[in-house]
Design a protein around this motif. Structure first.
Motif, PDB file in Angstrom:
ATOM      1  N   ILE A 274       4.055   1.090 -15.052  1.00  0.00           N
ATOM      2  CA  ILE A 274       4.499   0.681 -13.734  1.00  0.00           C
ATOM      3  C   ILE A 274       5.227  -0.652 -13.789  1.00  0.00           C
ATOM      4  O   ILE A 274       4.779  -1.575 -14.456  1.00  0.00           O
ATOM      5  CB  ILE A 274       3.299   0.564 -12.786  1.00  0.00           C
ATOM      6  CG1 ILE A 274       2.700   1.941 -12.556  1.00  0.00           C
ATOM      7  CG2 ILE A 274       3.705  -0.064 -11.466  1.00  0.00           C
ATOM      8  CD1 ILE A 274       1.418   1.911 -11.784  1.00  0.00           C
ATOM      9  N   CYS A 275       6.338  -0.731 -13.096  1.00  0.00           N
ATOM     10  CA  CYS A 275       7.126  -1.956 -13.097  1.00  0.00           C
ATOM     11  C   CYS A 275       7.467  -2.359 -11.669  1.00  0.00           C
ATOM     12  O   CYS A 275       7.958  -1.548 -10.898  1.00  0.00           O
ATOM     13  CB  CYS A 275       8.422  -1.750 -13.865  1.00  0.00           C
ATOM     14  SG  CYS A 275       8.201  -1.033 -15.494  1.00  0.00           S
TER      15      CYS A 275
ATOM     16  N   ASN B 291      -6.497   1.008  -3.988  1.00  0.00           N
ATOM     17  CA  ASN B 291      -7.372   0.028  -3.365  1.00  0.00           C
ATOM     18  C   ASN B 291      -6.689  -1.333  -3.457  1.00  0.00           C
ATOM     19  O   ASN B 291      -6.409  -1.820  -4.544  1.00  0.00           O
ATOM     20  CB  ASN B 291      -8.708   0.020  -4.105  1.00  0.00           C
ATOM     21  CG  ASN B 291      -9.663  -1.043  -3.567  1.00  0.00           C
ATOM     22  OD1 ASN B 291      -9.258  -2.045  -3.009  1.00  0.00           O
ATOM     23  ND2 ASN B 291     -10.945  -0.811  -3.754  1.00  0.00           N
ATOM     24  N   PRO B 292      -6.411  -1.937  -2.294  1.00  0.00           N
ATOM     25  CA  PRO B 292      -5.608  -3.166  -2.262  1.00  0.00           C
ATOM     26  C   PRO B 292      -6.189  -4.282  -3.126  1.00  0.00           C
ATOM     27  O   PRO B 292      -5.458  -5.103  -3.650  1.00  0.00           O
ATOM     28  CB  PRO B 292      -5.642  -3.585  -0.794  1.00  0.00           C
ATOM     29  CG  PRO B 292      -5.977  -2.367  -0.044  1.00  0.00           C
ATOM     30  CD  PRO B 292      -6.819  -1.521  -0.944  1.00  0.00           C
ATOM     31  N   PHE B 293      -7.494  -4.289  -3.276  1.00  0.00           N
ATOM     32  CA  PHE B 293      -8.093  -5.290  -4.139  1.00  0.00           C
ATOM     33  C   PHE B 293      -7.510  -5.183  -5.544  1.00  0.00           C
ATOM     34  O   PHE B 293      -7.051  -6.160  -6.123  1.00  0.00           O
ATOM     35  CB  PHE B 293      -9.613  -5.094  -4.183  1.00  0.00           C
ATOM     36  CG  PHE B 293     -10.310  -6.012  -5.145  1.00  0.00           C
ATOM     37  CD1 PHE B 293     -10.660  -7.292  -4.745  1.00  0.00           C
ATOM     38  CD2 PHE B 293     -10.601  -5.611  -6.437  1.00  0.00           C
ATOM     39  CE1 PHE B 293     -11.291  -8.161  -5.626  1.00  0.00           C
ATOM     40  CE2 PHE B 293     -11.229  -6.465  -7.327  1.00  0.00           C
ATOM     41  CZ  PHE B 293     -11.575  -7.744  -6.914  1.00  0.00           C
ATOM     42  N   PHE B 294      -7.457  -3.980  -6.059  1.00  0.00           N
ATOM     43  CA  PHE B 294      -6.972  -3.807  -7.428  1.00  0.00           C
ATOM     44  C   PHE B 294      -5.460  -3.912  -7.504  1.00  0.00           C
ATOM     45  O   PHE B 294      -4.910  -4.366  -8.513  1.00  0.00           O
ATOM     46  CB  PHE B 294      -7.468  -2.486  -7.994  1.00  0.00           C
ATOM     47  CG  PHE B 294      -8.937  -2.505  -8.244  1.00  0.00           C
ATOM     48  CD1 PHE B 294      -9.462  -3.265  -9.275  1.00  0.00           C
ATOM     49  CD2 PHE B 294      -9.812  -1.819  -7.420  1.00  0.00           C
ATOM     50  CE1 PHE B 294     -10.836  -3.317  -9.492  1.00  0.00           C
ATOM     51  CE2 PHE B 294     -11.183  -1.862  -7.636  1.00  0.00           C
ATOM     52  CZ  PHE B 294     -11.693  -2.621  -8.667  1.00  0.00           C
TER      53      PHE B 294
ATOM     54  N   GLY C 247      -0.271   9.071  -6.305  1.00  0.00           N
ATOM     55  CA  GLY C 247       0.088  10.481  -6.233  1.00  0.00           C
ATOM     56  C   GLY C 247       0.799  10.940  -7.495  1.00  0.00           C
ATOM     57  O   GLY C 247       0.497  11.993  -8.058  1.00  0.00           O
ATOM     58  N   ALA C 248       1.718  10.121  -7.936  1.00  0.00           N
ATOM     59  CA  ALA C 248       2.473  10.471  -9.140  1.00  0.00           C
ATOM     60  C   ALA C 248       1.568  10.431 -10.365  1.00  0.00           C
ATOM     61  O   ALA C 248       1.577  11.347 -11.190  1.00  0.00           O
ATOM     62  CB  ALA C 248       3.647   9.508  -9.315  1.00  0.00           C
TER      63      ALA C 248
ATOM     64  N   PRO D  98       0.805  -1.230   0.000  1.00  0.00           N
ATOM     65  CA  PRO D  98       0.000   0.000   0.000  1.00  0.00           C
ATOM     66  C   PRO D  98       0.830   1.269   0.000  1.00  0.00           C
ATOM     67  O   PRO D  98       0.399   2.292  -0.530  1.00  0.00           O
ATOM     68  CB  PRO D  98      -0.806  -0.094   1.294  1.00  0.00           C
ATOM     69  CG  PRO D  98      -0.793  -1.517   1.668  1.00  0.00           C
ATOM     70  CD  PRO D  98       0.468  -2.107   1.127  1.00  0.00           C
ATOM     71  N   PHE D  99       2.000   1.188   0.583  1.00  0.00           N
ATOM     72  CA  PHE D  99       2.865   2.361   0.554  1.00  0.00           C
ATOM     73  C   PHE D  99       3.119   2.786  -0.889  1.00  0.00           C
ATOM     74  O   PHE D  99       2.947   3.945  -1.260  1.00  0.00           O
ATOM     75  CB  PHE D  99       4.188   2.049   1.256  1.00  0.00           C
ATOM     76  CG  PHE D  99       5.190   3.160   1.179  1.00  0.00           C
ATOM     77  CD1 PHE D  99       5.154   4.204   2.087  1.00  0.00           C
ATOM     78  CD2 PHE D  99       6.163   3.175   0.185  1.00  0.00           C
ATOM     79  CE1 PHE D  99       6.066   5.244   2.021  1.00  0.00           C
ATOM     80  CE2 PHE D  99       7.080   4.203   0.099  1.00  0.00           C
ATOM     81  CZ  PHE D  99       7.035   5.239   1.016  1.00  0.00           C
ATOM     82  N   PHE D 100       3.484   1.829  -1.710  1.00  0.00           N
ATOM     83  CA  PHE D 100       3.812   2.153  -3.095  1.00  0.00           C
ATOM     84  C   PHE D 100       2.572   2.427  -3.933  1.00  0.00           C
ATOM     85  O   PHE D 100       2.594   3.234  -4.858  1.00  0.00           O
ATOM     86  CB  PHE D 100       4.665   1.051  -3.706  1.00  0.00           C
ATOM     87  CG  PHE D 100       6.039   1.010  -3.124  1.00  0.00           C
ATOM     88  CD1 PHE D 100       6.950   2.006  -3.398  1.00  0.00           C
ATOM     89  CD2 PHE D 100       6.402   0.008  -2.237  1.00  0.00           C
ATOM     90  CE1 PHE D 100       8.208   1.998  -2.829  1.00  0.00           C
ATOM     91  CE2 PHE D 100       7.660  -0.009  -1.664  1.00  0.00           C
ATOM     92  CZ  PHE D 100       8.573   0.981  -1.958  1.00  0.00           C
ATOM     93  N   ALA D 101       1.497   1.751  -3.599  1.00  0.00           N
ATOM     94  CA  ALA D 101       0.263   1.998  -4.335  1.00  0.00           C
ATOM     95  C   ALA D 101      -0.146   3.464  -4.168  1.00  0.00           C
ATOM     96  O   ALA D 101      -0.516   4.138  -5.132  1.00  0.00           O
ATOM     97  CB  ALA D 101      -0.842   1.072  -3.850  1.00  0.00           C
ATOM     98  N   THR D 102      -0.040   3.956  -2.949  1.00  0.00           N
ATOM     99  CA  THR D 102      -0.408   5.343  -2.685  1.00  0.00           C
ATOM    100  C   THR D 102       0.562   6.306  -3.354  1.00  0.00           C
ATOM    101  O   THR D 102       0.175   7.307  -3.954  1.00  0.00           O
ATOM    102  CB  THR D 102      -0.427   5.593  -1.165  1.00  0.00           C
ATOM    103  OG1 THR D 102      -1.312   4.644  -0.561  1.00  0.00           O
ATOM    104  CG2 THR D 102      -0.890   6.996  -0.856  1.00  0.00           C
TER     105      THR D 102
END
Lengths: 326, 326
Positions: free
Chosen positions: A97-98, B74-77, A83-84, A75-79
């Motif tokens: 995304i890689c 969203n962690p699901f995705f 943002g980016a 989740p850290f990177f997902a967020t």
DNA sequence: TTTTTTAAAGCAAACGTTTTCATAAATAAT
DNA sequence: ATTATTTATGAAAACGTTTGCTTTAAAAAA
């Protein structure tokens, strides 16, 4: 399947040259109102959309940014990515995304792929430094979550050392005497810095402690939590995911948090406030960092000067329910 | 900055034609060992990497897949995407991720961008159906998390109706009499199906209930949780994030879960087992679904037949600590 | 040897755009 | 009206590859 519609087809349909079509699409130079209308009509009728590949080949850029991170499922990177991406898309960019899983050779491969795909810039969070590679591929890059002394490169990071120091001072002031520290992989800058802060702290206060080597995952917290034989006053985890794992492992052993032991994390990902006990941790402005990284790369792209901005965020201790005075 | 190295430079350096260089790069036809070596040496010396744009323009494909989802944060995705990306990358594809925030017009825009970028295929999870658009752009697509009756399209989904039904039956059998249901946006297929299961359930057992309209977010859970005046036996949430929010709102009101009220979620994202109380929910094989979607699009791409596979996953009730017999 | 066959390498067109430069059309100035 | 200027359009080159076709070189057969 119907043949692919190209700019040529539009030109023919509108009875005009392809240059003219190109010009109405890009507004790159004036075209008479009534021809413009003809072209627009043809585009609409034939359902034409331009080929970005051909365009990019010609103009020399792709309006695409590559992002290399360890793992989007974290989740850290997902967020961070969100943002980016939000910022970049607002500027007309797409994002590739890689996931590197923190493997240096995988990182290297990904750099190659992104270079071949001719991305305009790269946002990079990872282990390796790859300086030679960057010089080769010659694509603007901004490092994320990591301080780079080499002043040819931009970065955005946050003050992990200071954040961890604040946290530890708080713990010390609330009477925590015995510490267990579970680190992340030391190759990762943030993990290294947080550990460094802890080591300095133990020396400074000559405090009793145990050091466990982990990595930034829930599982690692689970495993290392089980390894803890002598329950300390606090288990300081190098990130939130580890803390979740530790708490879980304690739950299985009927060890209560915070009654029997305090547990702390780092990052303040969105779940940490929902966690029970709500996690005492250090918050980073994650979304904001992603956004700022994107802003920097954008600036780097539009103005071709050598301006190499750098941004260091402050972190904020946030005390919740997983710690208490001893 | 040094000029860009192209295949021409390699040809000159190796004293050979560009066709030959291309052939050694792609192994597309035999080339004498010793010339091959010369070429390889030149490539290495000049640090050449081919331009994927030019290549794609020529060959007609990009080895890139677009993914449109509501929100990567969203962690699901995030998990879903990871499943897809891992598979695709192993097959040599890259992935462009696009967040739509469940806005139909944004989805439409994203389809256009992906079409212009000439992605080979699209994985799509969203609200709109965009059937006309798909016919226009003529790119293979697989729908995710949604059943499509139009048999020109593939999908992978899971049996939300059945999953919710199982959950409700379980609740009923453990003596839950009064229900609150917090739905997701009804435009979303999964939310619609889960709600439908609930409505059928209430009719079948003629059970006392209240229906709240929410969306798939923590915040929505928080807000709707506060709206609940008469505490029921159970709050059935349309996904896990909503459940987190509800539990949090109850915590603020000193309402204990599961002592005072049961709460359930749906999806079983990775945090739900760490949550306290560990969440009773219905698990979907999220990573696996992403992977299978990727497999399908891959098959669609390599074999150009009209095979349109479809996969429906079963969901699994997982009972944890957030519910208890009434 | 000379001829035939096979293997290796090169030429040039094509992919779909943008853009420079030249030209044609329209307008303004004389 | 004629010339000068501006505006709008078109032709063609270029971006960096791949690949069908042709040519050359090498090997095999005569």
């Amino acid at each position: 399947m119907p043949d692919k519609i190209t700019i040529k087809d539009i030109a023919k349909e509108a009875g005009v040259s392809i240059s003219t079509v190109s010009r109405v699409i890009n507004g790159s130079s004036p075209v008479k109102k009534q021809t413009k209308e003809k072209v627009l009509k043809a585009i609409d009728k034939l359902n034409y959309y331009p080929d970005a590949l051909a365009r990019s080949l010609r103009v020399g850029y792709t309006d695409t940014i590559g992002i290399i991170i360890p793992n989007i499922a974290n989740p850290f990177f997902a967020t961070l990515v969100r943002g980016a991406e939000d910022y970049l898309r607002s500027k007309g960019y797409s994002v590739i995304i890689c996931n590197s899983d923190n493997a240096v050779d995988q990182e290297e491969k990904l750099f190659n792929i992104l270079a071949e795909k001719k991305v305009d810039g790269i946002l990079y969070s990872g282990i390796g430094d790859h300086i030679d590679k960057f010089n080769q591929i010659n694509i603007p890059i901004v490092f994320i979550d990591r301080v780079i002394k080499d002043n040819r490169f931009s970065y955005v990071s946050s003050n992990h050392y200071k954040g961890m120091e604040d946290l530890l001072n708080y713990l010390y002031s609330t009477n925590h005497k015995k510490y267990v520290f579970i680190s992340g992989k030391k190759e990762i800058f943030s993990a290294f810095e947080r550990l460094r802060a802890f080591e300095d702290f133990t020396k400074k206060y000559n405090v009793e402690y145990e050091l466990l080597e982990g990595e930034y995952t829930y599982k690692s917290g689970l495993i290392n939590g089980k390894k803890i034989k002598k329950i300390p006053d606090v288990v300081v985890c190098s990130n939130d995911l580890i803390a979740y794992g530790v708490v879980e492992s304690f739950k299985e052993r009927k060890i209560k948090v915070p009654e029997d032991v305090s547990v702390t994390g780092y990052d303040d990902i969105m779940f940490s406030k929902m966690f029970s006990p709500a996690l005492t941790t250090v918050s980073q402005p994650i979304y904001e960092m992603g956004k700022v990284a994107a802003e920097i790369i954008y600036r780097l792209l539009i103005k071709k000067d050598d301006y190499m901005p750098v941004k260091l965020f402050q972190n904020q201790l946030v005390v919740r329910e997983s710690t208490r005075r001893r």
